[in-house]
Write a protein that holds these residues in place. Structure first.
Motif, short mmCIF file in Angstrom:
data_model
loop_
_atom_site.label_atom_id
_atom_site.label_comp_id
_atom_site.label_asym_id
_atom_site.label_seq_id
_atom_site.Cartn_x
_atom_site.Cartn_y
_atom_site.Cartn_z
N GLU A 74 0.93 -1.34 -0.07
CA GLU A 74 0.26 0.01 -0.06
C GLU A 74 0.94 1.22 0.15
OE1 GLU A 74 -2.89 -0.20 3.37
OE2 GLU A 74 -4.45 -0.73 1.85
N GLY A 75 1.93 1.19 0.78
CA GLY A 75 2.74 2.49 0.86
C GLY A 75 3.48 2.60 -0.57
N SER A 76 3.61 1.92 -1.50
CA SER A 76 4.36 1.71 -2.30
C SER A 76 3.78 2.61 -3.75
CB SER A 76 5.21 0.62 -3.03
OG SER A 76 4.07 -0.37 -3.65
N ARG A 77 4.64 3.20 -4.55
CA ARG A 77 4.03 3.84 -5.90
C ARG A 77 3.35 2.67 -6.73
NH1 ARG A 77 9.01 7.17 -7.96
NH2 ARG A 77 10.17 5.05 -7.32
N ALA A 78 4.01 1.48 -6.54
CA ALA A 78 3.39 0.35 -7.62
C ALA A 78 2.21 -0.27 -7.06
CB ALA A 78 4.47 -0.72 -7.75
N ALA A 79 1.53 0.38 -6.02
CA ALA A 79 0.22 -0.57 -5.44
C ALA A 79 -0.75 -0.60 -6.39
CB ALA A 79 -0.29 0.36 -4.45
N ASN A 80 -1.21 0.27 -7.38
CA ASN A 80 -1.94 -0.01 -8.20
C ASN A 80 -1.63 -0.93 -9.20
OD1 ASN A 80 -3.69 1.97 -7.45
ND2 ASN A 80 -3.01 3.69 -8.71
N ALA A 81 -0.43 -1.06 -9.64
CA ALA A 81 0.14 -2.12 -10.67
C ALA A 81 -0.23 -3.51 -10.02
CB ALA A 81 1.66 -2.07 -10.94
N VAL A 82 0.26 -3.73 -8.59
CA VAL A 82 0.17 -4.97 -8.02
C VAL A 82 -1.39 -5.21 -7.70
CG1 VAL A 82 0.48 -5.93 -5.76
CG2 VAL A 82 2.10 -4.42 -6.50
N ASP A 83 -2.24 -4.38 -7.67
CA ASP A 83 -3.83 -4.64 -7.48
C ASP A 83 -4.04 -5.41 -9.08
OD1 ASP A 83 -4.21 -4.35 -4.79
OD2 ASP A 83 -4.62 -2.12 -5.14
N GLY A 119 8.05 -4.82 -10.93
CA GLY A 119 9.35 -4.15 -10.64
C GLY A 119 10.47 -5.01 -10.45
N GLU A 120 11.74 -4.71 -9.85
CA GLU A 120 12.88 -5.65 -9.48
C GLU A 120 12.86 -6.02 -8.20
OE1 GLU A 120 14.84 -5.83 -12.14
OE2 GLU A 120 13.62 -4.46 -13.37
N SER A 121 11.64 -5.98 -7.49
CA SER A 121 11.79 -6.85 -6.15
C SER A 121 10.64 -7.83 -6.11
CB SER A 121 11.86 -5.81 -4.89
OG SER A 121 10.36 -4.87 -5.10
N PHE A 122 10.90 -8.78 -5.38
CA PHE A 122 9.97 -9.91 -5.35
C PHE A 122 8.71 -9.62 -4.47
CE2 PHE A 122 8.46 -13.95 -2.97
CZ PHE A 122 8.14 -14.65 -4.25
N GLY A 123 7.22 -9.77 -4.91
CA GLY A 123 6.32 -9.17 -4.34
C GLY A 123 5.20 -10.08 -4.18
N ILE A 124 3.96 -9.89 -3.64
CA ILE A 124 2.73 -10.61 -3.33
C ILE A 124 2.15 -11.03 -4.67
CG2 ILE A 124 2.22 -9.84 -1.19
CD1 ILE A 124 0.04 -8.08 -2.40
N ALA A 125 2.24 -10.21 -5.91
CA ALA A 125 1.96 -10.59 -7.15
C ALA A 125 2.58 -11.84 -7.69
CB ALA A 125 1.90 -9.44 -8.09
N ASP A 126 3.83 -11.96 -7.27
CA ASP A 126 4.79 -13.05 -7.81
C ASP A 126 4.35 -14.28 -7.20
OD1 ASP A 126 7.05 -11.65 -9.42
OD2 ASP A 126 6.82 -10.42 -7.81
N LEU A 127 3.95 -14.17 -5.73
CA LEU A 127 3.56 -15.16 -5.25
C LEU A 127 2.34 -15.78 -5.40
CD1 LEU A 127 4.13 -14.23 -1.26
CD2 LEU A 127 5.18 -16.17 -2.55
N ALA A 128 1.43 -14.84 -5.91
CA ALA A 128 -0.32 -15.13 -6.29
C ALA A 128 0.17 -15.94 -7.66
CB ALA A 128 -0.90 -13.98 -6.52
N LEU A 129 0.77 -15.51 -8.62
CA LEU A 129 1.05 -16.10 -9.85
C LEU A 129 1.61 -17.30 -9.87
CD1 LEU A 129 0.53 -15.91 -12.79
CD2 LEU A 129 2.66 -14.68 -13.07
N PHE A 130 2.81 -17.50 -9.08
CA PHE A 130 3.46 -18.94 -8.77
C PHE A 130 2.48 -19.98 -8.45
CE2 PHE A 130 5.95 -21.92 -6.37
CZ PHE A 130 6.90 -22.18 -7.32
N SER A 131 1.61 -19.58 -7.33
CA SER A 131 0.57 -20.26 -6.96
C SER A 131 -0.42 -20.76 -7.93
CB SER A 131 0.04 -20.04 -5.49
OG SER A 131 -0.95 -20.63 -5.14
N ALA A 132 -0.98 -19.97 -8.55
CA ALA A 132 -1.84 -20.20 -9.52
C ALA A 132 -1.11 -21.26 -10.52
CB ALA A 132 -2.37 -18.95 -10.12
N LEU A 133 0.03 -20.71 -10.91
CA LEU A 133 0.45 -21.60 -12.18
C LEU A 133 0.76 -23.18 -11.69
CD1 LEU A 133 3.21 -19.29 -13.81
CD2 LEU A 133 1.22 -19.83 -14.52
#
Length: 206
Positions: A74-83, A119-133
Motif C-alpha cells: 500500500e505504501g509503494s508507488r506500484a500499489a495500483n500495478a500490484v492490484d 518491478g525489480e523486487s519480489f512481491g505478493i503478485a509473484d507469490l499469487a501467480l506462482f501459486s496459480a500456475l
C-alpha cells in the motif's frame, strides 16, 4: 481436518516447518483447517464476528498490510500495478482454459521489462501467480519470459528442489547418448590401458 475432509495426501500433512516458539508466546497465531470451501481459500480473521477473507489475492493483500516490512504494497508507488496483477492472476482460476494464455501474455511482456511482475523486487503478485500456475498445472507450458521467471521464483521459494543432478547421473546419461561405435572404441581403449604388458624376456641358451 474438517469433518467434510476424509483424508489428506501425505505432502499436505507435513509441509510446514516446526514452530520456532510455543504457540502461547507467538505474536501471530495461525490455525490451518482443511475444509471444502469451493474454488477460493478462506481466511477467518475473527471467529467471533465470523470475518472471512476469500481468495489468495485478498489474503496476500491482508498479510502485506499486516507485515509491511516483508512486502511493499500500500505504501509503494506500484500499489495500483500490484492490484491489477492480483486481479489478472485471480481471473486465471475463474476463466476457461482457452482464455488463460491471453491472460498470461501481458504478464510475459511485463516480465520482459523487469525481473519480477511489479518491478525489480519480489512481491505478493509473484507469490499469487506462482501459486496459480502450480495449482492449474500451467507451469509446463510457459512462454520464455514466464519460464525464466518461474524458475527463479521456484528456486527462491523451494530451493530449486528436483533441478540438480549428480555428476554420476549426468555422466551415465552422457555415455548412453554416444553412438555404439564410439562406446565400443572407448571400451577397447580402456581394456588396452588396463592390460598388463606381457613378459617378453627369453631364457638364455646354454
Amino acid at each position: 481436518c474438517h469433518s467434510c475432509v476424509s483424508s489428506l495426501p501425505g505432502h499436505l500433512s507435513s509441509f510446514l516447518p516446526p514452530p520456532a516458539v510455543e504457540r502461547g508466546a507467538a505474536d501471530l497465531k495461525l490455525t490451518l483447517i482443511w475444509k471444502e470451501v469451493g474454488r477460493d481459500c478462506e481466511l477467518m480473521v475473527n471467529p467471533i464476528s465470523q470475518t472471512v477473507i476469500k481468495g489468495e489475492g485478498n489474503i496476500l493483500r491482508y498479510f502485506a498490510r499486516l507485515f509491511p516490512g516483508c512486502f511493499e504494497y500500500e505504501g509503494s508507488r506500484a500499489a495500483n500495478a500490484v492490484d491489477n496483477m492480483l486481479d489478472s492472476v485471480a481471473s486465471l482460476g475463474w476463466g476457461a482454459p482457452k482464455d488463460r494464455q491471453p491472460i498470461l501474455r501481458p504478464l510475459a511482456v511485463n516480465l520482459g521489462k523487469s525481473e519480477f511482475l511489479c518491478g525489480e523486487s519480489f512481491g505478493i503478485a509473484d507469490l499469487a501467480l506462482f501459486s496459480a500456475l502450480k495449482q492449474l498445472g500451467l507451469d509446463k507450458e510457459l512462454q520464455p519470459e514466464l519460464r525464466k521467471w518461474y524458475t527463479q521464483v521456484s528456486n527462491k521459494l523451494m530451493g530449486g528442489k528436483g533441478r540438480r543432478k549428480s555428476r554420476a547421473s549426468s555422466s551415465r546419461k552422457s555415455s548412453s547418448r554416444r553412438r555404439p561405435s564410439e562406446r565400443k572404441n572407448s571400451e577397447r581403449r580402456t581394456d588396452k590401458e588396463n592390460t598388463t604388458p606381457a613378459n617378453n624376456n627369453k631364457k638364455g641358451g646354454k
